[in-house]
Write a protein that holds these residues in place. Structure first.
Motif, PDB file in Angstrom:
ATOM      1  N   ASP A  81     -13.002  12.579  10.218  1.00 15.90           N
ATOM      2  CA  ASP A  81     -14.008  12.535  11.285  1.00 15.90           C
ATOM      3  C   ASP A  81     -14.923  11.325  11.143  1.00 15.90           C
ATOM      4  N   GLU A  82     -15.267  10.980   9.915  1.00 14.44           N
ATOM      5  CA  GLU A  82     -16.115   9.804   9.694  1.00 14.44           C
ATOM      6  C   GLU A  82     -15.439   8.537  10.194  1.00 14.44           C
ATOM      7  N   MET A  83     -14.128   8.450  10.028  1.00 20.66           N
ATOM      8  CA  MET A  83     -13.381   7.282  10.501  1.00 20.66           C
ATOM      9  C   MET A  83     -13.407   7.203  12.029  1.00 20.66           C
ATOM     10  N   ILE A  84     -13.177   8.334  12.668  1.00 18.15           N
ATOM     11  CA  ILE A  84     -13.160   8.378  14.134  1.00 18.15           C
ATOM     12  C   ILE A  84     -14.540   8.041  14.705  1.00 18.15           C
ATOM     13  N   ILE A  85     -15.577   8.601  14.096  1.00 17.16           N
ATOM     14  CA  ILE A  85     -16.953   8.322  14.529  1.00 17.16           C
ATOM     15  C   ILE A  85     -17.290   6.845  14.329  1.00 17.16           C
ATOM     16  N   TYR A  86     -16.831   6.292  13.213  1.00 21.32           N
ATOM     17  CA  TYR A  86     -17.074   4.878  12.915  1.00 21.32           C
ATOM     18  C   TYR A  86     -16.460   3.983  13.989  1.00 21.32           C
ATOM     19  N   ALA A  87     -15.234   4.302  14.403  1.00 21.59           N
ATOM     20  CA  ALA A  87     -14.579   3.523  15.457  1.00 21.59           C
ATOM     21  C   ALA A  87     -15.359   3.602  16.764  1.00 21.59           C
ATOM     22  N   LYS A  88     -15.834   4.810  17.090  1.00 22.27           N
ATOM     23  CA  LYS A  88     -16.606   4.990  18.325  1.00 22.27           C
ATOM     24  C   LYS A  88     -17.904   4.197  18.294  1.00 22.27           C
ATOM     25  N   LYS A  89     -18.552   4.171  17.139  1.00 18.08           N
ATOM     26  CA  LYS A  89     -19.805   3.412  17.007  1.00 18.08           C
ATOM     27  C   LYS A  89     -19.583   1.927  17.235  1.00 18.08           C
ATOM     28  N   ARG A  90     -18.386   1.461  16.904  1.00 13.44           N
ATOM     29  CA  ARG A  90     -18.052   0.050  17.112  1.00 13.44           C
ATOM     30  C   ARG A  90     -17.463  -0.201  18.496  1.00 13.44           C
ATOM     31  N   ASN A  91     -17.396   0.866  19.308  1.00  9.59           N
ATOM     32  CA  ASN A  91     -16.810   0.773  20.652  1.00  9.59           C
ATOM     33  C   ASN A  91     -15.381   0.242  20.603  1.00  9.59           C
ATOM     34  N   GLU A  92     -14.623   0.742  19.628  1.00 11.75           N
ATOM     35  CA  GLU A  92     -13.238   0.319  19.447  1.00 11.75           C
ATOM     36  C   GLU A  92     -12.324   1.542  19.427  1.00 11.75           C
ATOM     37  N   ASP A  93     -11.070   1.334  19.833  1.00 12.71           N
ATOM     38  CA  ASP A  93     -10.072   2.389  19.682  1.00 12.71           C
ATOM     39  C   ASP A  93      -9.778   2.566  18.192  1.00 12.71           C
ATOM     40  N   PRO A  94      -9.721   3.799  17.708  1.00  8.83           N
ATOM     41  CA  PRO A  94      -9.424   4.012  16.288  1.00  8.83           C
ATOM     42  C   PRO A  94      -8.097   3.368  15.876  1.00  8.83           C
ATOM     43  N   PHE A  95      -8.104   2.732  14.720  1.00  9.39           N
ATOM     44  CA  PHE A  95      -6.899   2.163  14.128  1.00  9.39           C
ATOM     45  C   PHE A  95      -6.887   2.601  12.669  1.00  9.39           C
ATOM     46  N   LEU A  96      -6.043   3.586  12.365  1.00  6.64           N
ATOM     47  CA  LEU A  96      -6.000   4.182  11.037  1.00  6.64           C
ATOM     48  C   LEU A  96      -4.646   3.948  10.375  1.00  6.64           C
ATOM     49  N   ILE A  97      -4.661   3.731   9.070  1.00  6.91           N
ATOM     50  CA  ILE A  97      -3.438   3.549   8.297  1.00  6.91           C
ATOM     51  C   ILE A  97      -3.195   4.831   7.505  1.00  6.91           C
ATOM     52  N   ILE A  98      -2.007   5.396   7.662  1.00  9.24           N
ATOM     53  CA  ILE A  98      -1.652   6.656   7.011  1.00  9.24           C
ATOM     54  C   ILE A  98      -0.537   6.372   5.999  1.00  9.24           C
ATOM     55  N   LEU A  99      -0.793   6.643   4.739  1.00  9.49           N
ATOM     56  CA  LEU A  99       0.174   6.338   3.684  1.00  9.49           C
ATOM     57  C   LEU A  99       0.848   7.618   3.203  1.00  9.49           C
ATOM     58  N   ASP A 100       2.156   7.666   3.354  1.00 13.38           N
ATOM     59  CA  ASP A 100       2.928   8.859   3.011  1.00 13.38           C
ATOM     60  C   ASP A 100       3.573   8.680   1.634  1.00 13.38           C
ATOM     61  N   GLU A 101       2.896   9.179   0.591  1.00 14.80           N
ATOM     62  CA  GLU A 101       3.409   9.187  -0.783  1.00 14.80           C
ATOM     63  C   GLU A 101       3.613   7.787  -1.372  1.00 14.80           C
ATOM     64  N   ILE A 102       2.651   6.911  -1.180  1.00 13.51           N
ATOM     65  CA  ILE A 102       2.660   5.624  -1.879  1.00 13.51           C
ATOM     66  C   ILE A 102       2.274   5.894  -3.326  1.00 13.51           C
ATOM     67  N   THR A 103       3.137   5.541  -4.263  1.00 13.01           N
ATOM     68  CA  THR A 103       2.916   5.895  -5.663  1.00 13.01           C
ATOM     69  C   THR A 103       2.477   4.725  -6.544  1.00 13.01           C
ATOM     70  N   ASP A 104       2.642   3.502  -6.083  1.00 11.97           N
ATOM     71  CA  ASP A 104       2.273   2.327  -6.866  1.00 11.97           C
ATOM     72  C   ASP A 104       0.845   1.912  -6.514  1.00 11.97           C
ATOM     73  N   PRO A 105      -0.086   1.948  -7.470  1.00 15.00           N
ATOM     74  CA  PRO A 105      -1.466   1.569  -7.161  1.00 15.00           C
ATOM     75  C   PRO A 105      -1.620   0.117  -6.720  1.00 15.00           C
ATOM     76  N   HIS A 106      -0.676  -0.742  -7.124  1.00 10.72           N
ATOM     77  CA  HIS A 106      -0.715  -2.138  -6.656  1.00 10.72           C
ATOM     78  C   HIS A 106      -0.439  -2.193  -5.150  1.00 10.72           C
ATOM     79  N   ASN A 107       0.539  -1.402  -4.707  1.00 15.82           N
ATOM     80  CA  ASN A 107       0.820  -1.331  -3.266  1.00 15.82           C
ATOM     81  C   ASN A 107      -0.362  -0.730  -2.521  1.00 15.82           C
ATOM     82  N   LEU A 108      -0.938   0.322  -3.079  1.00 18.15           N
ATOM     83  CA  LEU A 108      -2.089   0.949  -2.438  1.00 18.15           C
ATOM     84  C   LEU A 108      -3.231  -0.051  -2.291  1.00 18.15           C
ATOM     85  N   GLY A 109      -3.538  -0.762  -3.366  1.00 20.11           N
ATOM     86  CA  GLY A 109      -4.613  -1.748  -3.316  1.00 20.11           C
ATOM     87  C   GLY A 109      -4.352  -2.864  -2.328  1.00 20.11           C
ATOM     88  N   SER A 110      -3.107  -3.338  -2.286  1.00 18.73           N
ATOM     89  CA  SER A 110      -2.751  -4.415  -1.360  1.00 18.73           C
ATOM     90  C   SER A 110      -2.866  -3.978   0.090  1.00 18.73           C
TER      91      SER A 110
END
Length: 244
Positions: A81-110
């Motif tokens: 909800d905080e992400m969606i509210i944040y997008a609205k405050k910026r008057n932008e369409d929400p753009f969210l990245i959803i990670l399905d079982e990323i196990t390498d912290p280097h990939n996560l950080g990148s």
């Protein structure tokens, strides 16, 4: 508590007042940028200790620590909800990245680093069978984890359906997709799903995506690294979103 290593991530944590309680500096490394980190910590009243290299390596999780480490509270996650509210405050369409079982912290950080640079409103990761935001992910992100909202959820499929209820269209990156990332209409409220490094998006998550897209492959290698694929897809969304 957690330990954060690396000059840029530690300075970022200090500048954003992320609750650093102790600063550890490797003996003999008090020069250049580390001296600036020391001064910042001193001005903030943070306890500074000068330790042997082995002491930092004990907590560094095989990450290049660059002679400096900070002790701070465990990473604070946000909510969807905080992400969606944040997008609205910026008057932008929400753009969210959803990670399905990323196990390498280097990939996560990148991926987090690219998402933050691109102005995404948040990154969603699962609590199970995936890496969390740890010292390696923080360092790989160059401190970007402190500048973007990150949510850790129990079930990715449930989260996807919740996002759909908020009129967010879910695209899944999948090599079997019939449409490429440039052919798809990636404008409007979007959730972009990036799958596991080896097996890609799980079956149930794939079935709950509104549309699957792929990056065309012309060489002999079957797939891209997860973070590289995420970067390409994120910036295609940005290109379509802001092109005139």
């Amino acid at each position: 508590m957690q330990y954060l290593v690396g000059r840029n991530p530690v300075m970022e944590a200090l500048e954003m007042d992320m609750g650093v309680t102790n600063l550890y500096i490797q003996k003999g490394e008090l020069k250049g940028f580390i001296k600036k980190i020391e001064k910042k910590a001193y001005d903030m009243g943070i306890k500074i200790e000068y330790v042997d290299k082995k002491y930092i390596e004990k907590f560094a999780e095989n990450t290049a620590h660059q002679g400096v480490m900070a002790k701070m509270p465990s990473f604070g996650y946000s909510s969807i909800d905080e992400m969606i509210i944040y997008a609205k405050k910026r008057n932008e369409d929400p753009f969210l990245i959803i990670l399905d079982e990323i196990t390498d912290p280097h990939n996560l950080g990148s991926i987090i680093r690219t998402a933050e640079v691109a102005g995404c409103h948040g990154v969603i990761i699962p609590k199970h069978r995936a890496c969390e935001v740890n010292a390696t992910a923080i360092k790989t992100s160059a401190g970007a984890v402190f500048n973007i909202k990150i949510a850790r959820v129990t079930n990715i499929t449930t989260t996807i359906n919740y996002l759909k209820e908020h009129n967010i269209w879910i695209y899944g990156a999948c090599g079997e997709a019939s449409q490429t990332h440039t052919q798809a209409n990636l404008k409007g409220p979007i959730g972009l799903v990036i799958g596991n490094e080896g097996k890609g998006i799980s079956r149930l998550v794939r079935e709950n995506c509104d549309q699957l897209i792929k990056i065309p492959m012309y060489g002999k290698t079957e797939s891209l690294n997860a973070s590289n694929a995420a970067s390409i897809l994120i910036y295609e969304v940005i290109r379509q979103r802001y092109e005139k």
